[in-house]
Design an enzyme around this catalytic site. Sequence first.
Site, PDB file in Angstrom:
ATOM      1  N   ARG A  15       0.814  -1.230   0.000  1.00 51.46           N
ATOM      2  CA  ARG A  15       0.000   0.000   0.000  1.00 51.46           C
ATOM      3  C   ARG A  15       0.839   1.268   0.000  1.00 51.46           C
ATOM      4  NH1 ARG A  15      -2.721  -3.325   3.548  1.00 51.46           N
ATOM      5  NH2 ARG A  15      -4.585  -4.256   2.638  1.00 51.46           N
ATOM      6  N   LYS A  45       3.260  11.707 -10.513  1.00 51.80           N
ATOM      7  CA  LYS A  45       2.394  10.924 -11.394  1.00 51.80           C
ATOM      8  C   LYS A  45       3.150   9.679 -11.832  1.00 51.80           C
ATOM      9  CE  LYS A  45      -0.077  13.109 -14.705  1.00 51.80           C
ATOM     10  NZ  LYS A  45      -0.457  14.235 -15.603  1.00 51.80           N
ATOM     11  N   LYS A  54       7.236  23.685 -12.621  1.00 56.78           N
ATOM     12  CA  LYS A  54       6.354  22.529 -12.409  1.00 56.78           C
ATOM     13  C   LYS A  54       5.925  22.461 -10.945  1.00 56.78           C
ATOM     14  CE  LYS A  54       5.370  17.781 -13.322  1.00 56.78           C
ATOM     15  NZ  LYS A  54       5.604  16.555 -14.043  1.00 56.78           N
ATOM     16  N   GLU A  64      -4.257  17.016 -10.049  1.00 57.84           N
ATOM     17  CA  GLU A  64      -4.658  17.399 -11.404  1.00 57.84           C
ATOM     18  C   GLU A  64      -6.166  17.542 -11.566  1.00 57.84           C
ATOM     19  OE1 GLU A  64      -2.167  15.979 -14.742  1.00 57.84           O
ATOM     20  OE2 GLU A  64      -4.070  15.547 -15.719  1.00 57.84           O
ATOM     21  N   ARG A  94      -3.078  22.093 -12.854  1.00 55.56           N
ATOM     22  CA  ARG A  94      -2.016  21.170 -13.266  1.00 55.56           C
ATOM     23  C   ARG A  94      -2.220  20.651 -14.691  1.00 55.56           C
ATOM     24  NH1 ARG A  94       0.797  16.271  -9.776  1.00 55.56           N
ATOM     25  NH2 ARG A  94       2.129  15.590 -11.479  1.00 55.56           N
ATOM     26  N   HIS A 128      -0.145  17.396 -25.079  1.00 53.95           N
ATOM     27  CA  HIS A 128      -0.157  15.971 -24.750  1.00 53.95           C
ATOM     28  C   HIS A 128      -1.367  15.207 -25.293  1.00 53.95           C
ATOM     29  CE1 HIS A 128       3.263  16.936 -22.333  1.00 53.95           C
ATOM     30  NE2 HIS A 128       3.361  15.716 -21.854  1.00 53.95           N
ATOM     31  N   HIS A 171       0.062  12.194 -27.075  1.00 55.52           N
ATOM     32  CA  HIS A 171      -0.199  10.801 -26.696  1.00 55.52           C
ATOM     33  C   HIS A 171      -0.805  10.033 -27.867  1.00 55.52           C
ATOM     34  CE1 HIS A 171      -0.278  11.363 -22.026  1.00 55.52           C
ATOM     35  NE2 HIS A 171       0.927  11.481 -22.544  1.00 55.52           N
TER      36      HIS A 171
HETATM   37  N1  LIG Z   1       4.951  10.769 -14.808  1.00 52.82           N
HETATM   38  C1  LIG Z   1       4.986  11.906 -15.454  1.00 52.82           C
HETATM   39  O1  LIG Z   1       4.649  12.975 -14.941  1.00 52.82           O
HETATM   40  C2  LIG Z   1       5.489  11.910 -16.885  1.00 52.82           C
HETATM   41  C3  LIG Z   1       5.714  13.118 -17.541  1.00 52.82           C
HETATM   42  C4  LIG Z   1       6.227  13.085 -18.824  1.00 52.82           C
HETATM   43  C5  LIG Z   1       6.518  11.869 -19.433  1.00 52.82           C
HETATM   44  N2  LIG Z   1       6.267  10.722 -18.764  1.00 52.82           N
HETATM   45  C6  LIG Z   1       6.595   9.434 -19.364  1.00 52.82           C
HETATM   46  O2  LIG Z   1       7.988   9.372 -19.561  1.00 52.82           O
HETATM   47  C7  LIG Z   1       8.277   8.460 -20.610  1.00 52.82           C
HETATM   48  C8  LIG Z   1       9.305   9.063 -21.531  1.00 52.82           C
HETATM   49  O3  LIG Z   1      10.453   9.335 -20.794  1.00 52.82           O
HETATM   50  P1  LIG Z   1      11.919   9.234 -21.434  1.00 52.82           P
HETATM   51  O4  LIG Z   1      11.942   9.967 -22.730  1.00 52.82           O
HETATM   52  O5  LIG Z   1      12.871   9.601 -20.373  1.00 52.82           O
HETATM   53  O6  LIG Z   1      11.956   7.687 -21.850  1.00 52.82           O
HETATM   54  P2  LIG Z   1      12.856   6.440 -21.382  1.00 52.82           P
HETATM   55  O7  LIG Z   1      12.837   6.278 -19.941  1.00 52.82           O
HETATM   56  O8  LIG Z   1      12.393   5.296 -22.219  1.00 52.82           O
HETATM   57  O9  LIG Z   1      14.316   6.832 -21.842  1.00 52.82           O
HETATM   58  C9  LIG Z   1      14.565   6.997 -23.217  1.00 52.82           C
HETATM   59  C10 LIG Z   1      15.745   6.131 -23.663  1.00 52.82           C
HETATM   60  O10 LIG Z   1      16.938   6.713 -23.166  1.00 52.82           O
HETATM   61  C11 LIG Z   1      17.762   5.731 -22.535  1.00 52.82           C
HETATM   62  N3  LIG Z   1      18.499   6.435 -21.485  1.00 52.82           N
HETATM   63  C12 LIG Z   1      17.992   6.966 -20.350  1.00 52.82           C
HETATM   64  N4  LIG Z   1      18.941   7.635 -19.698  1.00 52.82           N
HETATM   65  C13 LIG Z   1      20.072   7.507 -20.416  1.00 52.82           C
HETATM   66  C14 LIG Z   1      21.379   8.020 -20.280  1.00 52.82           C
HETATM   67  N5  LIG Z   1      21.709   8.859 -19.287  1.00 52.82           N
HETATM   68  N6  LIG Z   1      22.308   7.687 -21.211  1.00 52.82           N
HETATM   69  C15 LIG Z   1      21.972   6.903 -22.263  1.00 52.82           C
HETATM   70  N7  LIG Z   1      20.738   6.424 -22.472  1.00 52.82           N
HETATM   71  C16 LIG Z   1      19.782   6.735 -21.563  1.00 52.82           C
HETATM   72  C17 LIG Z   1      16.784   4.690 -22.048  1.00 52.82           C
HETATM   73  O11 LIG Z   1      17.409   3.452 -21.931  1.00 52.82           O
HETATM   74  C18 LIG Z   1      15.740   4.708 -23.168  1.00 52.82           C
HETATM   75  O12 LIG Z   1      16.148   3.875 -24.210  1.00 52.82           O
HETATM   76  C19 LIG Z   1       6.965   8.157 -21.286  1.00 52.82           C
HETATM   77  O13 LIG Z   1       6.512   6.893 -20.898  1.00 52.82           O
HETATM   78  C20 LIG Z   1       6.032   9.216 -20.729  1.00 52.82           C
HETATM   79  O14 LIG Z   1       4.687   8.796 -20.701  1.00 52.82           O
HETATM   80  C21 LIG Z   1       5.777  10.711 -17.500  1.00 52.82           C
END
Ligand SMILES: NC(=O)c1ccc[n+]([C@@H]2O[C@H](COP(=O)([O-])OP(=O)(O)OC[C@H]3O[C@@H](n4cnc5c(N)ncnc54)[C@H](O)[C@@H]3O)[C@@H](O)[C@H]2O)c1
Length: 360
Positions: A127, A149, A227, A237, A241, A248, A252
């Site tokens: 939990r 989130k 943010k 949200e 927010r 998006h 999305h």
């Molecule tokens: N929770 C939230 O508020 C929120 C907000 C925005 C986006 N998101 C989510 O985030 C995700 C996208 O995030 P992302 O673009 O970071 O994707 P990701 O985590 O898939 O990273 C992108 C790629 O970069 C590589 N990588 C990460 N750090 C690295 C580094 N330092 N050096 C080399 N390679 C590295 C990873 O292995 C991956 O292949 C989506 O799923 C999206 O929905 C969430």
Amino acid sequence: MGQGSQMINRITVQTKQPYQVCIGSGLLDQLADYLPQILTGRQLMLVSDATVNHFYGDQVMRCLSHSGFRCDRFVFSAGEASKSADELFRLLNAMAEMGLDRSDAVLALGGGVTGDLAGLAAALYMRGIDYVQLPTTLLAAVDSSVGGKTAINLAAGKNLVGAFWQPKAVLCDTDTFATLPDSVWQDGLSEVIKTAFLADAQLFYRLSAKSQEQKWQEIVSRCVEIKSEIIIEDERENGRRKLLNFGHTVGHAIEVCSDYTIGHGHSVAAGMWLITKAAVQHQFCAARVLSELTDLLQSYQLQLQYPFTAAELAAAALHDKKRSGDRLTLVLPLQIGQCCLHQIPAAELEQWLQAAMTES
Ligand SMILES: NC(=O)c1ccc[n+]([C@@H]2O[C@H](COP(=O)([O-])OP(=O)(O)OC[C@H]3O[C@@H](n4cnc5c(N)ncnc54)[C@H](O)[C@@H]3O)[C@@H](O)[C@H]2O)c1
């Protein structure tokens, strides 16, 4: 904290249980100093994808081996496909097998996928247990690691199963950006531009002045401040927010239509552009706002258009979690640095997109 702490920027996110976001060089090597100050348990599960584990997994494990924590690691395949129920339960089972109890914690070392997956596992396990975000992408640093989130995807759409669960801290080691592939760096740039466009005209024009070397530690910190200011007013949200979702709804949809082959930030960039075109048509903002956004996105080589029809995008978007009944909340620009929320009947989205796409 240990050496170099004068170089670290610190922002406190004033949620119900406030936490610090630390941004700077060398933070991963300071984990053994920092974590005992914020965590009560003695066991940790380090979660990262295979790529990030390859670059930074051993460094973190080595550092933690001197800290008195017992640490296991959970590694999953890189990519959006890992934000799945299967991967979530594989992680939860690994946490149970390790014997994590309610005082223990999860470390999310990686990009937004890792943060979302590990954060949701922390929210659900017993939990809710603590977790610390260790963002390694620009996108995770400026956006996904802050705000609590967490989510995984379903076949029906993105982020459909999730929880609001704030981290205990966010420690962003900017040295990790050095290994980011260009395309992943650009995903983050898109979220930086989004933040500036919706809330800070000064930052927007600073990003436009590409001639000078950008100070990314400062830019990340400013995005986190923005943010943080927005989410503390609206942690779950229900109102303001939603502004952070600028670009998006369509973004999305582009991710879903491309079967996640187009990255989150790239999709959001195209989503921002299309919805701003629509906003100009519907007289929410001047044409100059669109041309300045277009110039900035293009100057960072972000693609504006993808080969999906308005009908395909609208269908994908209407599975999105931001839909409420038969109404849809759009985030529309008023001017650079200011956006508003505007509700439309969900059925009208396709028309909005179609009109924006046919406009030259
Ligand atoms: N929770 C939230 O508020 C929120 C907000 C925005 C986006 N998101 C989510 O985030 C995700 C996208 O995030 P992302 O673009 O970071 O994707 P990701 O985590 O898939 O990273 C992108 C790629 O970069 C590589 N990588 C990460 N750090 C690295 C580094 N330092 N050096 C080399 N390679 C590295 C990873 O292995 C991956 O292949 C989506 O799923 C999206 O929905 C969430």
